[in-house]
Each structure stands twice: as structure tokens, then as C-alpha cells.
Enzyme design. Structure first.
Site, PDB file in Angstrom:
ATOM      1  CG  HIS A 118      40.856  37.336  44.519  1.00  0.00           C
ATOM      2  ND1 HIS A 118      40.184  38.161  43.650  1.00  0.00           N
ATOM      3  CD2 HIS A 118      41.510  36.419  43.752  1.00  0.00           C
ATOM      4  CE1 HIS A 118      40.438  37.770  42.415  1.00  0.00           C
ATOM      5  NE2 HIS A 118      41.234  36.720  42.454  1.00  0.00           N
TER       6      HIS A 118
ATOM      7  CB  CYS B  32      43.720  38.561  42.147  1.00  0.00           C
ATOM      8  SG  CYS B  32      43.287  37.953  40.503  1.00  0.00           S
TER       9      CYS B  32
ATOM     10  CG  ASN C 220      39.266  36.161  39.282  1.00  0.00           C
ATOM     11  OD1 ASN C 220      39.291  37.335  39.666  1.00  0.00           O
ATOM     12  ND2 ASN C 220      40.331  35.385  39.296  1.00  0.00           N
TER      13      ASN C 220
END
Ligand code: UT7
Length: 331
Positions: free
Chosen positions: A256, A116, A286
Site C-alpha cells: 500500500h 487502505c 495515497n
């Protein structure tokens, strides 16, 4: 680590596959509820790639849109840095597949694995090649097809992720513009809190690794949650302080997008108002390396950022990896 890098983002584009999967759709395949997903994560829906559509395809689409928007030819690109944890194959590098599909015949490139935090890492790496004076047009891409590694018997992970990609162009910056500083670290002691154990050289694919579901994402959610809030906040404070700035100076934070509550936790610690924090987890989920460039794309579309604005990108991911990039927006 801090260092002036003469590179700026001069364009951004993103691509998500068309198929939308809502929380109610997931209710039909796993024991979950729209209410749980919305209140615990902030996610309403996400996009899924069809079978046969891989990270190279999403990354290529994002890059094509960027080249069209910038009005430049693929042959002008000198370097492609691709962040992904879902490469099309273990090798060759997915950057090679994108280079070929784009027709970027003068570019070299490589993949970078930082989960990520991948896009933030790739941006910092790409900026070094502009900063060294050797490259003038660098394509930095974050692309992941997380659905290729999701376990639909694990409700705590499969509801979190979506597929998507984003791309930016890095070019030389004038004094005081572009990337001002970066702050990255890794903490390998947290590796087993978020990982995919099978398919590498440690546990090569076998009937046993498949039976043990080792080719899927495994996560200790609560551990990652706490680490993410703490380290994103610490990195944000640190990078601002060492540049003589405070959170009040920021025009935009693009975090993020792993969990709305993680973002809110960081926001609270930094004392930043809602209008300055980019949030799109509700409609993308995500997307791992895709979240930050997709966030930048929407911030630009929504005119939430203008030339000279101070922008902070910040992420925590598997590894653990942490990344913060501070910049004066360049266009
Ligand atoms: O981008 C990479 C980094 N990843 C992250 O940053 C993710 C970080 N972690 C998280 O976002 C959160 O920890 C999760 C969203 C994964 C989980 O949220 P949580 O508030 O930490 O929930 P939990 O794991 O403590 O589980 C609470 C309850 C459990 O039930 P019991 O044991 O209390 O009866 C879970 O079984 O929620 C249950 N649960 C679910 N219920 C309905 C877990 N997943 C689901 C689900 N639907 N999808």
C-alpha cells in the site's frame, strides 16, 4: 487462518482521473512546500476527480478497461466485490452502481470497508467464491475519491491523498498457481487514529457535525506511521515463514502506498532490494483502496512480473486493518 485458495488474478487494469495536482499546486492553497511533501512522503503529484465524479465512476472505468483487455463481456461477471471508504452514497452499495453501468446483469456484489487494506481484503473475499467452486469470474475493485473527504485546513492530511481505482479479474487456478495464502487482522483499538467521525449513525450529519469538520479524514500521523511499519513487516515475515519461504523468494512486493518512508521501513526490515518493491506513490499519492491494484497494473505494464513469480501484496489501513496476500502470479 492459512488456507489454499484455488483462485488467480488473470487480468488487471486501473483508472485515475486526468487532472494532475502537483505539490506546487497545493502550496497555493495550504501552508506547505514541495520539499516537505517530497522528503516526508515521497509524493510529487496526485490525480483529482472533478466534482460529480465519484468512486463508482472511477471503478467502472477501471473495470471497463479490464473487460476490454480480457475480451470478455460484462454479462460473464458473476460477482463484484468493491473496496471503498468513499462510496457514492451511504446506500445503495456502490457495487450496485458499478454493476449497472457495466451492464454486468448476471453479477451480484457488495461493498467492503477496510480502508487502505480494502483491496487486499476484497481479493481474499472474492477468492473464497472462486475457491468454493460456485463462481468462475469475480471482479475485485478498489476505488476511492479521497478528495471528497479531505480537509484543506489540515496540511498534515490533505497533501497525502489522490483519487484512483484499480480492478482485477479472479478466475479458477491450476494447482500451485494463484493465491497461496492470506493473513489479515484488525485492531479496533487504533480506530480513532485514522477516521472520519461524521455522517454515520453515531454522528448523523447536522449543522454541528459540519461546523466541527467531522466529515473529513482525521489522522494521528505519527501513530499510524509506526503501526504501519511494524505490522506490515510482521505480517510479511509471518506469511512467508508459514509457507516455508523467505523474502529472497519474492519477485515482487506491492505495498500500500501511504508514505515512501513506511515502505522503505518495511523493506529494510525484510531485507528486500529496491527492484522488487513496487513504488508509485510519487505520481499517484495515497489512493486508499486503489493503491495496490494500480501498483499491480504498473508492475504488469513495466514487465516486472511474470507467470509463476511469487508476489506479496501488503497493506495497513484505518481500523486498524492489516492485510497480506501471497500469490504465484497467474499469467
Ligand atoms: O493510508 C492510510 C495510512 N496512513 C498513513 O500511513 C500515514 C502515516 N503517517 C505519515 O505518513 C506521516 O506521519 C505524515 C506524512 C502524515 C506526517 O509526517 P511526520 O514526519 O510524522 O510529520 P509530523 O506529523 O511529526 O509533523 C512534523 C512537522 C510538524 O511541524 P512542527 O510541529 O514540528 O513544527 C507539522 O506541523 O511537519 C509539519 N507538517 C507539515 N509541514 C509542511 C505536517 N504536514 C505538513 C505539510 N507541509 N503538509
Amino acid at each position: 487462518m492459512g488456507k489454499r485458495i484455488a483462485a488467480k488474478i488473470t487480468g488487471v487494469a486501473g483508472y485515475v482521473p486526468p487532472r494532475v495536482v502537483t505539490n506546487s499546486d497545493l502550496e497555493k492553497i495550504v501552508d506547505t512546500s514541495d520539499e516537505w511533501i517530497r522528503t516526508r512522503t515521497g509524493i510529487r503529484e496526485r490525480h483529482y476527480a472533478e466534482p460529480g465524479v465519484a468512486s463508482s465512476h472511477l471503478g467502472t472505468e477501471a473495470a471497463k478497461k479490464l473487460l476490454v483487455a480480457k475480451g470478455i463481456g460484462a454479462d460473464e461477471i458473476e460477482l463484484i466485490v468493491l473496496a471503498t471508504v468513499t462510496p457514492d452514497m451511504l446506500f445503495p452499495a456502490t457495487a450496485c452502481l458499478i454493476q449497472d453501468r457495466l451492464g454486468a446483469k448476471n453479477a451480484w456484489g457488495f461493498d467492503l470497508s477496510a480502508a487502505c487494506s480494502g483491496f487486499a481484503y476484497a481479493l481474499t473475499v472474492g477468492a473464497q467464491f472462486v475457491g468454493s467452486g460456485t463462481h468462475k469470474k469475480v471482479l475485485v475493485i478498489g476505488s476511492d475519491v479521497m478528495t471528497s473527504i479531505l480537509d484543506y485546513t489540515d496540511r498534515a492530511t490533505c497533501v497525502l491523498f489522490g483519487d484512483g481505482a484499480g480492478a482485477v479479474l479472479l478466475e479458477p487456478a491450476a494447482e500451485g498457481e494463484g493465491i497461496l495464502d492470506f493473513s489479515h487482522d484488525i485492531d479496533g483499538s487504533g480506530g480513532e487514529n485514522l477516521y472520519m467521525p461524521g455522517g454515520g449513525s453515531l454522528h448523523p450529519t447536522s449543522a454541528e457535525t459540519v461546523a466541527k469538520r467531522m466529515h473529513f479524514v482525521h489522522q494521528e500521523g505519527a501513530q499510524v506511521f509506526k503501526y504501519a511499519v511494524r505490522r506490515m513487516s510482521e505480517h510479511a515475515v509471518n506469511i512467508l515463514e508459514r509457507n516455508g519461504l523467505s523474502s529472497k523468494d519474492l519477485a515482487l512486493v506491492v505495498p500500500h502506498q501511504a508514505n515512501l518512508r513506511i515502505i522503505k521501513g518495511m523493506q529494510e526490515r525484510l531485507g528486500i532490494e529496491d527492484s522488487k518493491v513496487m513504488i508509485n506513490i510519487d505520481h499517484f499519492g495515497n489512493t486508499t483502496a486503489g493503491t495496490i491494484p494500480l501498483g499491480l497494473m504498473e508492475a504488469v505494464e513495466q514487465k516486472r512480473v511474470k507467470k509463476g513469480d511469487l508476489v506479496l501484496l501488503i497493506a495497513v489501513g484505518a481500523g486498524y486493518t492489516t492485510g497480506a496476500v501471497l500469490m504465484r502470479w497467474g499469467y
